[in-house]
Design a protein around this motif. Structure first.
Motif, PDB file in Angstrom:
ATOM      1  N   HIS A  57       0.812  -1.214   0.000  1.00  0.00           N
ATOM      2  CA  HIS A  57       0.000   0.000   0.000  1.00  0.00           C
ATOM      3  C   HIS A  57       0.851   1.272   0.000  1.00  0.00           C
ATOM      4  N   GLU A  58       1.852   1.334   0.864  1.00  0.00           N
ATOM      5  CA  GLU A  58       2.687   2.533   0.962  1.00  0.00           C
ATOM      6  C   GLU A  58       3.536   2.734  -0.284  1.00  0.00           C
ATOM      7  N   PHE A  59       3.971   1.624  -0.877  1.00  0.00           N
ATOM      8  CA  PHE A  59       4.785   1.742  -2.088  1.00  0.00           C
ATOM      9  C   PHE A  59       3.938   2.256  -3.251  1.00  0.00           C
ATOM     10  N   PHE A  60       2.705   1.754  -3.376  1.00  0.00           N
ATOM     11  CA  PHE A  60       1.827   2.261  -4.429  1.00  0.00           C
ATOM     12  C   PHE A  60       1.576   3.755  -4.237  1.00  0.00           C
ATOM     13  N   LYS A  61       1.407   4.166  -3.003  1.00  0.00           N
ATOM     14  CA  LYS A  61       1.181   5.585  -2.719  1.00  0.00           C
ATOM     15  C   LYS A  61       2.357   6.428  -3.201  1.00  0.00           C
ATOM     16  N   LYS A  62       3.569   5.926  -2.993  1.00  0.00           N
ATOM     17  CA  LYS A  62       4.760   6.642  -3.466  1.00  0.00           C
ATOM     18  C   LYS A  62       4.785   6.711  -4.998  1.00  0.00           C
ATOM     19  N   LEU A  63       4.484   5.599  -5.641  1.00  0.00           N
ATOM     20  CA  LEU A  63       4.449   5.592  -7.106  1.00  0.00           C
ATOM     21  C   LEU A  63       3.406   6.575  -7.623  1.00  0.00           C
ATOM     22  N   HIS A  64       2.261   6.581  -6.987  1.00  0.00           N
ATOM     23  CA  HIS A  64       1.187   7.489  -7.397  1.00  0.00           C
ATOM     24  C   HIS A  64       1.624   8.942  -7.264  1.00  0.00           C
ATOM     25  N   ASN A  65       2.210   9.272  -6.124  1.00  0.00           N
ATOM     26  CA  ASN A  65       2.627  10.656  -5.866  1.00  0.00           C
ATOM     27  C   ASN A  65       3.777  11.093  -6.764  1.00  0.00           C
ATOM     28  N   GLU A  66       4.586  10.133  -7.215  1.00  0.00           N
ATOM     29  CA  GLU A  66       5.756  10.460  -8.033  1.00  0.00           C
ATOM     30  C   GLU A  66       5.544  10.160  -9.515  1.00  0.00           C
ATOM     31  N   PHE A  67       4.295   9.909  -9.913  1.00  0.00           N
ATOM     32  CA  PHE A  67       4.011   9.669 -11.338  1.00  0.00           C
ATOM     33  C   PHE A  67       4.543  10.857 -12.145  1.00  0.00           C
ATOM     34  N   PRO A  68       5.197  10.599 -13.281  1.00  0.00           N
ATOM     35  CA  PRO A  68       5.835  11.701 -14.025  1.00  0.00           C
ATOM     36  C   PRO A  68       4.842  12.779 -14.453  1.00  0.00           C
ATOM     37  N   SER A  69       5.270  14.028 -14.340  1.00  0.00           N
ATOM     38  CA  SER A  69       4.437  15.154 -14.755  1.00  0.00           C
ATOM     39  C   SER A  69       4.354  15.205 -16.274  1.00  0.00           C
ATOM     40  N   GLU A  70       3.394  15.943 -16.766  1.00  0.00           N
ATOM     41  CA  GLU A  70       3.173  16.032 -18.212  1.00  0.00           C
ATOM     42  C   GLU A  70       4.372  16.620 -18.946  1.00  0.00           C
ATOM     43  N   ASN A  71       5.218  17.346 -18.249  1.00  0.00           N
ATOM     44  CA  ASN A  71       6.386  17.965 -18.878  1.00  0.00           C
ATOM     45  C   ASN A  71       7.347  16.945 -19.486  1.00  0.00           C
ATOM     46  N   TYR A  72       7.309  15.713 -18.975  1.00  0.00           N
ATOM     47  CA  TYR A  72       8.196  14.668 -19.490  1.00  0.00           C
ATOM     48  C   TYR A  72       7.669  14.042 -20.789  1.00  0.00           C
ATOM     49  N   PHE A  73       6.408  14.236 -21.079  1.00  0.00           N
ATOM     50  CA  PHE A  73       5.768  13.544 -22.202  1.00  0.00           C
ATOM     51  C   PHE A  73       5.861  14.377 -23.479  1.00  0.00           C
ATOM     52  N   HIS A  74       6.648  13.893 -24.438  1.00  0.00           N
ATOM     53  CA  HIS A  74       6.822  14.617 -25.692  1.00  0.00           C
ATOM     54  C   HIS A  74       6.354  13.819 -26.915  1.00  0.00           C
ATOM     55  N   SER A  75       5.779  12.646 -26.680  1.00  0.00           N
ATOM     56  CA  SER A  75       5.313  11.813 -27.790  1.00  0.00           C
ATOM     57  C   SER A  75       3.839  11.491 -27.605  1.00  0.00           C
ATOM     58  N   LYS A  76       3.112  11.355 -28.726  1.00  0.00           N
ATOM     59  CA  LYS A  76       1.710  10.958 -28.636  1.00  0.00           C
ATOM     60  C   LYS A  76       1.297  10.221 -29.905  1.00  0.00           C
ATOM     61  N   HIS A  77       0.239   9.427 -29.779  1.00  0.00           N
ATOM     62  CA  HIS A  77      -0.281   8.682 -30.917  1.00  0.00           C
ATOM     63  C   HIS A  77      -1.123   9.602 -31.806  1.00  0.00           C
ATOM     64  N   ASP A  78      -0.997   9.416 -33.101  1.00  0.00           N
ATOM     65  CA  ASP A  78      -1.812  10.190 -34.040  1.00  0.00           C
ATOM     66  C   ASP A  78      -3.286   9.843 -33.891  1.00  0.00           C
ATOM     67  N   LEU A  79      -3.568   8.568 -33.656  1.00  0.00           N
ATOM     68  CA  LEU A  79      -4.947   8.117 -33.489  1.00  0.00           C
ATOM     69  C   LEU A  79      -5.301   8.116 -32.010  1.00  0.00           C
ATOM     70  N   GLY A  80      -6.161   9.016 -31.590  1.00  0.00           N
ATOM     71  CA  GLY A  80      -6.617   9.045 -30.209  1.00  0.00           C
ATOM     72  C   GLY A  80      -5.898  10.019 -29.299  1.00  0.00           C
ATOM     73  N   ASN A  81      -4.672  10.454 -29.705  1.00  0.00           N
ATOM     74  CA  ASN A  81      -3.918  11.502 -28.996  1.00  0.00           C
ATOM     75  C   ASN A  81      -3.354  11.112 -27.637  1.00  0.00           C
ATOM     76  N   LYS A  82      -3.268   9.817 -27.339  1.00  0.00           N
ATOM     77  CA  LYS A  82      -2.660   9.422 -26.070  1.00  0.00           C
ATOM     78  C   LYS A  82      -1.191   9.832 -26.032  1.00  0.00           C
ATOM     79  N   LYS A  83      -0.772  10.495 -24.937  1.00  0.00           N
ATOM     80  CA  LYS A  83       0.630  10.825 -24.741  1.00  0.00           C
ATOM     81  C   LYS A  83       1.329   9.676 -24.030  1.00  0.00           C
ATOM     82  N   TYR A  84       2.613   9.462 -24.357  1.00  0.00           N
ATOM     83  CA  TYR A  84       3.334   8.367 -23.724  1.00  0.00           C
ATOM     84  C   TYR A  84       4.798   8.718 -23.492  1.00  0.00           C
ATOM     85  N   LEU A  85       5.359   8.051 -22.498  1.00  0.00           N
ATOM     86  CA  LEU A  85       6.770   8.178 -22.134  1.00  0.00           C
ATOM     87  C   LEU A  85       7.275   6.788 -21.830  1.00  0.00           C
ATOM     88  N   ASN A  86       8.236   6.292 -22.615  1.00  0.00           N
ATOM     89  CA  ASN A  86       8.680   4.912 -22.406  1.00  0.00           C
ATOM     90  C   ASN A  86      10.183   4.776 -22.345  1.00  0.00           C
TER      91      ASN A  86
END
Length: 259
Positions: free
Chosen positions: A30-59
């Motif tokens: 539970h506590e580890f998931f909370k940390k992952l949730h709180n530290e999920f990358p901000s939108e500033n890191y996402f520079h790629s997206k799909h042409d179909l549907g517009n989902k942004k991704y960072l991999n």
């Protein structure tokens, strides 16, 4: 860090047909998931997206991904645990019996994890020989996903070299009750496309698809849950048009790929 059952029968959801889908609630500590949730990358890191549907991704093919990991101990620790021979062998053993039921995978005997993919002639020749012996060289795909209002993921059944897909959702407090944010899984009602290569469909193709396929299961957008499924010619899925004006739809995709 997380709890991975040894058998698909130990999962909270275990669907076999028309393809394998499984879910495990309370996957993370539970506590580890909370940390992952709180530290999920901000939108500033996402520079790629799909042409179909517009989902942004960072991999993990993106230099920004590793910049982010250097700034998050929780995500770095989790990525290192996932991107390992131990974890991928556990996933393979978990899904091995179900993989055998897929025509294109029935010859697989074991996997050989590669942290780095080599493309030189000798490496490709060795890989080809291994394939003949039923040994698949594999790599991990690790991808963060962001979707905004009006974004969507069209019907598809994944790239040809994918073996297993794992997903984790990161809903905000009110989002876990939103039925439209989950992943929809389809079965044929009329014409079965039965396509091994099922790329994301455009608007015209999607309309035709929905005439022949219907949703048989939707994975709810719930926190601290692992959702998995196996790629097959029938593993069609999508995400409906997002209607979440105040928050983003955040999720993680972990994929096991055949090299």
């Amino acid at each position: 860090m997380f709890n991975l059952p040894k058998n698909l029968n130990e999962f909270d959801v275990n669907i076999n047909k028309p393809f394998s889908i499984f879910e495990k609630k309370n996957f993370f500590d539970h506590e580890f998931f909370k940390k992952l949730h709180n530290e999920f990358p901000s939108e500033n890191y996402f520079h790629s997206k799909h042409d179909l549907g517009n989902k942004k991704y960072l991999n993990n093919k993106d230099k920004n991904f590793f910049i982010f990991l250097s700034r998050s101990d929780s995500w770095s620790n989790f990525y290192n645990a996932i991107n390992s021979k131990k974890f991928l062998n556990e996933i393979f053993l978990l899904c091995k019996k179900s993989l055998f039921s897929i025509e294109e995978r029935k010859r697989i005997k074991r996997i050989d994890f590669k942290a780095k993919v080599k493309r030189d002639l000798l490496s490709r020749a060795i890989r080809k020989l291994k394939n003949l012996l039923g040994i698949y060289e594999v790599r991990i795909g690790f991808e963060f996903s962001l979707m905004k209002n009006k974004d969507y993921i069209p019907p598809h059944n994944d790239t040809e070299n994918k073996l297993v897909s794992l997903m984790v959702y990161f809903p905000e407090e009110h989002q876990d009750k939103d039925k439209n944010l989950g992943t929809n899984f389809f079965r044929s009602t009329k014409e079965n496309y039965n396509l091994w290569k099922g790329d994301m469909m455009n608007e015209i193709e999607s309309k035709e698809f929905y005439k022949n396929y219907s949703i048989f299961y939707t994975s709810k957008f719930e926190k601290n849950k692992l959702v998995g499924f196996l790629k097959s010619s029938e593993s069609w899925h999508d995400v409906s048009i997002i209607n979440t004006k105040s928050n983003l739809r955040k999720s993680l995709n972990i994929n096991l790929y055949k090299i």
